[in-house]
Scaffold this motif. Structure first.
Motif, PDB file in Angstrom:
ATOM      1  N   ASP A  14      20.094   3.236  53.864  1.00  0.00           N
ATOM      2  CA  ASP A  14      19.764   1.936  54.448  1.00  0.00           C
ATOM      3  C   ASP A  14      18.661   2.124  55.488  1.00  0.00           C
ATOM      4  O   ASP A  14      18.773   2.966  56.386  1.00  0.00           O
ATOM      5  CB  ASP A  14      21.015   1.343  55.100  1.00  0.00           C
ATOM      6  N   ILE A  15      17.594   1.342  55.363  1.00  0.00           N
ATOM      7  CA  ILE A  15      16.435   1.485  56.246  1.00  0.00           C
ATOM      8  C   ILE A  15      16.823   1.334  57.710  1.00  0.00           C
ATOM      9  O   ILE A  15      16.257   1.979  58.595  1.00  0.00           O
ATOM     10  CB  ILE A  15      15.349   0.452  55.885  1.00  0.00           C
ATOM     11  N   ALA A  16      17.814   0.499  57.988  1.00  0.00           N
ATOM     12  CA  ALA A  16      18.228   0.285  59.376  1.00  0.00           C
ATOM     13  C   ALA A  16      18.675   1.574  60.039  1.00  0.00           C
ATOM     14  O   ALA A  16      18.541   1.727  61.264  1.00  0.00           O
ATOM     15  CB  ALA A  16      19.341  -0.752  59.430  1.00  0.00           C
ATOM     16  N   GLU A  17      19.193   2.514  59.260  1.00  0.00           N
ATOM     17  CA  GLU A  17      19.659   3.775  59.835  1.00  0.00           C
ATOM     18  C   GLU A  17      18.502   4.606  60.406  1.00  0.00           C
ATOM     19  O   GLU A  17      18.685   5.361  61.362  1.00  0.00           O
ATOM     20  CB  GLU A  17      20.418   4.595  58.781  1.00  0.00           C
ATOM     21  N   PHE A  18      17.330   4.460  59.840  1.00  0.00           N
ATOM     22  CA  PHE A  18      16.193   5.245  60.310  1.00  0.00           C
ATOM     23  C   PHE A  18      15.687   4.799  61.681  1.00  0.00           C
ATOM     24  O   PHE A  18      14.928   5.511  62.333  1.00  0.00           O
ATOM     25  CB  PHE A  18      15.039   5.181  59.294  1.00  0.00           C
ATOM     26  N   ARG A  19      16.100   3.613  62.111  1.00  0.00           N
ATOM     27  CA  ARG A  19      15.680   3.124  63.435  1.00  0.00           C
ATOM     28  C   ARG A  19      16.185   4.033  64.548  1.00  0.00           C
ATOM     29  O   ARG A  19      15.639   4.035  65.648  1.00  0.00           O
ATOM     30  CB  ARG A  19      16.219   1.711  63.656  1.00  0.00           C
ATOM     31  N   ALA A  20      17.238   4.782  64.262  1.00  0.00           N
ATOM     32  CA  ALA A  20      17.834   5.646  65.289  1.00  0.00           C
ATOM     33  C   ALA A  20      17.099   6.974  65.444  1.00  0.00           C
ATOM     34  O   ALA A  20      17.438   7.757  66.333  1.00  0.00           O
ATOM     35  CB  ALA A  20      19.295   5.907  64.952  1.00  0.00           C
ATOM     36  N   LEU A  21      16.097   7.232  64.616  1.00  0.00           N
ATOM     37  CA  LEU A  21      15.378   8.505  64.682  1.00  0.00           C
ATOM     38  C   LEU A  21      14.227   8.389  65.675  1.00  0.00           C
ATOM     39  O   LEU A  21      13.111   8.021  65.323  1.00  0.00           O
ATOM     40  CB  LEU A  21      14.862   8.888  63.289  1.00  0.00           C
ATOM     41  N   ASN A  22      14.509   8.710  66.948  1.00  0.00           N
ATOM     42  CA  ASN A  22      13.539   8.490  68.017  1.00  0.00           C
ATOM     43  C   ASN A  22      12.940   9.767  68.588  1.00  0.00           C
ATOM     44  O   ASN A  22      12.161   9.715  69.531  1.00  0.00           O
ATOM     45  CB  ASN A  22      14.202   7.697  69.158  1.00  0.00           C
ATOM     46  N   SER A  23      13.319  10.907  68.041  1.00  0.00           N
ATOM     47  CA  SER A  23      12.771  12.174  68.526  1.00  0.00           C
ATOM     48  C   SER A  23      12.713  13.164  67.377  1.00  0.00           C
ATOM     49  O   SER A  23      13.300  12.946  66.316  1.00  0.00           O
ATOM     50  CB  SER A  23      13.654  12.756  69.645  1.00  0.00           C
ATOM     51  N   ASP A  24      11.981  14.266  67.606  1.00  0.00           N
ATOM     52  CA  ASP A  24      11.926  15.316  66.586  1.00  0.00           C
ATOM     53  C   ASP A  24      13.328  15.796  66.233  1.00  0.00           C
ATOM     54  O   ASP A  24      13.664  15.970  65.060  1.00  0.00           O
ATOM     55  CB  ASP A  24      11.102  16.509  67.088  1.00  0.00           C
ATOM     56  N   GLN A  25      14.159  15.988  67.265  1.00  0.00           N
ATOM     57  CA  GLN A  25      15.511  16.503  67.030  1.00  0.00           C
ATOM     58  C   GLN A  25      16.364  15.501  66.254  1.00  0.00           C
ATOM     59  O   GLN A  25      17.182  15.896  65.418  1.00  0.00           O
ATOM     60  CB  GLN A  25      16.185  16.859  68.356  1.00  0.00           C
ATOM     61  N   ASP A  26      16.155  14.205  66.504  1.00  0.00           N
ATOM     62  CA  ASP A  26      16.888  13.191  65.743  1.00  0.00           C
ATOM     63  C   ASP A  26      16.608  13.327  64.248  1.00  0.00           C
ATOM     64  O   ASP A  26      17.520  13.217  63.419  1.00  0.00           O
ATOM     65  CB  ASP A  26      16.489  11.781  66.184  1.00  0.00           C
ATOM     66  N   CYS A  27      15.350  13.572  63.913  1.00  0.00           N
ATOM     67  CA  CYS A  27      14.955  13.694  62.510  1.00  0.00           C
ATOM     68  C   CYS A  27      15.582  14.934  61.880  1.00  0.00           C
ATOM     69  O   CYS A  27      16.100  14.887  60.757  1.00  0.00           O
ATOM     70  CB  CYS A  27      13.435  13.755  62.389  1.00  0.00           C
ATOM     71  N   ILE A  28      15.529  16.045  62.608  1.00  0.00           N
ATOM     72  CA  ILE A  28      16.129  17.290  62.125  1.00  0.00           C
ATOM     73  C   ILE A  28      17.633  17.126  61.982  1.00  0.00           C
ATOM     74  O   ILE A  28      18.236  17.564  60.988  1.00  0.00           O
ATOM     75  CB  ILE A  28      15.782  18.459  63.064  1.00  0.00           C
ATOM     76  N   ASP A  29      18.252  16.470  62.966  1.00  0.00           N
ATOM     77  CA  ASP A  29      19.704  16.259  62.929  1.00  0.00           C
ATOM     78  C   ASP A  29      20.098  15.383  61.742  1.00  0.00           C
ATOM     79  O   ASP A  29      21.150  15.597  61.121  1.00  0.00           O
ATOM     80  CB  ASP A  29      20.194  15.620  64.223  1.00  0.00           C
ATOM     81  N   TYR A  30      19.266  14.389  61.422  1.00  0.00           N
ATOM     82  CA  TYR A  30      19.545  13.524  60.275  1.00  0.00           C
ATOM     83  C   TYR A  30      19.602  14.342  58.996  1.00  0.00           C
ATOM     84  O   TYR A  30      20.570  14.254  58.219  1.00  0.00           O
ATOM     85  CB  TYR A  30      18.482  12.435  60.159  1.00  0.00           C
ATOM     86  N   GLU A  31      18.578  15.160  58.759  1.00  0.00           N
ATOM     87  CA  GLU A  31      18.562  15.957  57.534  1.00  0.00           C
ATOM     88  C   GLU A  31      19.671  17.003  57.532  1.00  0.00           C
ATOM     89  O   GLU A  31      20.241  17.310  56.483  1.00  0.00           O
ATOM     90  CB  GLU A  31      17.192  16.620  57.345  1.00  0.00           C
ATOM     91  N   THR A  32      19.998  17.544  58.704  1.00  0.00           N
ATOM     92  CA  THR A  32      21.101  18.512  58.796  1.00  0.00           C
ATOM     93  C   THR A  32      22.418  17.844  58.426  1.00  0.00           C
ATOM     94  O   THR A  32      23.252  18.426  57.713  1.00  0.00           O
ATOM     95  CB  THR A  32      21.178  19.094  60.215  1.00  0.00           C
ATOM     96  N   LYS A  33      22.624  16.622  58.914  1.00  0.00           N
ATOM     97  CA  LYS A  33      23.850  15.882  58.608  1.00  0.00           C
ATOM     98  C   LYS A  33      23.952  15.606  57.117  1.00  0.00           C
ATOM     99  O   LYS A  33      25.001  15.827  56.492  1.00  0.00           O
ATOM    100  CB  LYS A  33      23.864  14.567  59.381  1.00  0.00           C
ATOM    101  N   ILE A  34      22.856  15.130  56.515  1.00  0.00           N
ATOM    102  CA  ILE A  34      22.881  14.817  55.089  1.00  0.00           C
ATOM    103  C   ILE A  34      23.100  16.082  54.270  1.00  0.00           C
ATOM    104  O   ILE A  34      23.847  16.080  53.286  1.00  0.00           O
ATOM    105  CB  ILE A  34      21.579  14.114  54.665  1.00  0.00           C
ATOM    106  N   GLU A  35      22.485  17.186  54.701  1.00  0.00           N
ATOM    107  CA  GLU A  35      22.655  18.437  53.970  1.00  0.00           C
ATOM    108  C   GLU A  35      24.101  18.932  54.024  1.00  0.00           C
ATOM    109  O   GLU A  35      24.623  19.463  53.035  1.00  0.00           O
ATOM    110  CB  GLU A  35      21.705  19.501  54.516  1.00  0.00           C
ATOM    111  N   ARG A  36      24.755  18.751  55.158  1.00  0.00           N
ATOM    112  CA  ARG A  36      26.169  19.125  55.261  1.00  0.00           C
ATOM    113  C   ARG A  36      26.994  18.393  54.208  1.00  0.00           C
ATOM    114  O   ARG A  36      27.871  18.982  53.551  1.00  0.00           O
ATOM    115  CB  ARG A  36      26.695  18.794  56.663  1.00  0.00           C
ATOM    116  N   ILE A  37      26.702  17.138  54.015  1.00  0.00           N
ATOM    117  CA  ILE A  37      27.453  16.317  53.073  1.00  0.00           C
ATOM    118  C   ILE A  37      27.120  16.682  51.634  1.00  0.00           C
ATOM    119  O   ILE A  37      28.010  16.859  50.786  1.00  0.00           O
ATOM    120  CB  ILE A  37      27.179  14.832  53.351  1.00  0.00           C
ATOM    121  N   LEU A  38      25.833  16.832  51.330  1.00  0.00           N
ATOM    122  CA  LEU A  38      25.432  17.162  49.969  1.00  0.00           C
ATOM    123  C   LEU A  38      25.903  18.552  49.567  1.00  0.00           C
ATOM    124  O   LEU A  38      26.326  18.771  48.429  1.00  0.00           O
ATOM    125  CB  LEU A  38      23.911  17.053  49.821  1.00  0.00           C
ATOM    126  N   SER A  39      25.843  19.476  50.494  1.00  0.00           N
ATOM    127  CA  SER A  39      26.305  20.832  50.213  1.00  0.00           C
ATOM    128  C   SER A  39      27.800  20.840  49.931  1.00  0.00           C
ATOM    129  O   SER A  39      28.275  21.541  49.024  1.00  0.00           O
ATOM    130  CB  SER A  39      25.975  21.758  51.389  1.00  0.00           C
TER     131      SER A  39
END
Length: 256
Positions: free
Chosen positions: A66-91
């Protein structure tokens, strides 16, 4: 779990459903987390022999994050944390104790397609559409791990085809690519998916588990790709992509 996802065990088959049909099952962070919890539940419940994932409504398996979720990505670390979170789930899904099946109707794009790619078996309704149209829509990127999964599944040339053209491919082309193994009429999808799940559930679990783990071990380890995630998600183009998507207008890409 809330009603944005559904979990039900029928005999030896666990059913997990993305349940936001009004939003084409666009994935919120909560929905991703529900999937993770469902996998943990399956791993702990030895009465479950297969996990079947689908999307409610018949119009979409899942149409990306959902595009609304990307509004919370306000820093470099937020972006890295997002992909880390998704990777935890996909893995976790990829390494689920039991065989996993995706029953795909309608749109299967972005994060939805990444989830489907992590499943062991994928079958599609004849109206299914697959793709990662991010070069046309948001201007972000996949994680290196997801690029690796797709390359392992369909090959680098076809990954470039999907990403560079940003096109959605139909069920027949998806089968040719190796994204799905079987195509059925939309009205027959869930019945056939349940039949296949029951077949797989009746086979030797250690053989299936060894096969899953062996294939995962054959895949080379991936770098994190954090620099690529930050480059895309923190760009002016990504902000423009979100604004254009929500305004339903073409984005003005600048490469910055």
């Amino acid at each position: 779990m809330t009603d944005i996802t559904l979990y039900e065990q029928r005999g030896e088959i666990a059913h997990f459903v993305f349940n936001r049909p009004q939003a084409r099952n666009a994935l919120t962070f909560e929905m991703y987390e529900h999937l993770y919890q469902a996998v943990l539940r399956v791993n702990e419940d030895r009465t479950v022999k297969a996990l079947l994932i689908s999307g409610a409504g018949g119009k979409a398996f899942a149409a990306g994050t959902d595009i609304a979720e990307f509004r919370a990505l306000n820093s470099d670390q937020d972006c890295i944390d997002y992909e880390t979170k998704i990777e935890r789930i996909l893995s976790a899904l990829e390494q689920c104790r039991v065989p996993t099946l995706a029953a795909i109707a309608g749109a299967c794009t972005g994060g939805g397609a990444a989830i489907a790619a992590c499943c062991d078996l994928r079958l599609a309704a004849s109206d299914a559409k697959f793709g990662f149209p991010i070069a046309r829509t948001l201007g972000n990127c996949l994680s290196v791990a997801n690029y690796g999964r797709l390359v392992h599944l369909i090959g680098a040339a076809r990954v470039k085809d999907l990403i560079f053209t940003a096109r959605l491919i139909g069920a027949e082309e998806a089968r040719m690519f190796g994204l799905v193994g079987e195509i059925v009429a939309p009205e027959a999808l869930m019945a056939r998916a349940e039949e296949l799940a029951k077949t797989v559930a009746g086979h030797a679990p250690l053989t299936l588990s060894a096969t899953k783990q062996a294939l995962l071990r054959l895949r080379p380890p991936m770098e994190t790709g954090a620099d690529l995630v930050v480059m895309c998600y923190r760009s002016q183009d990504f902000q423009e992509g979100m604004e254009a998507f929500l305004a339903k207008r073409p984005p003005n890409w600048t490469g910055a």
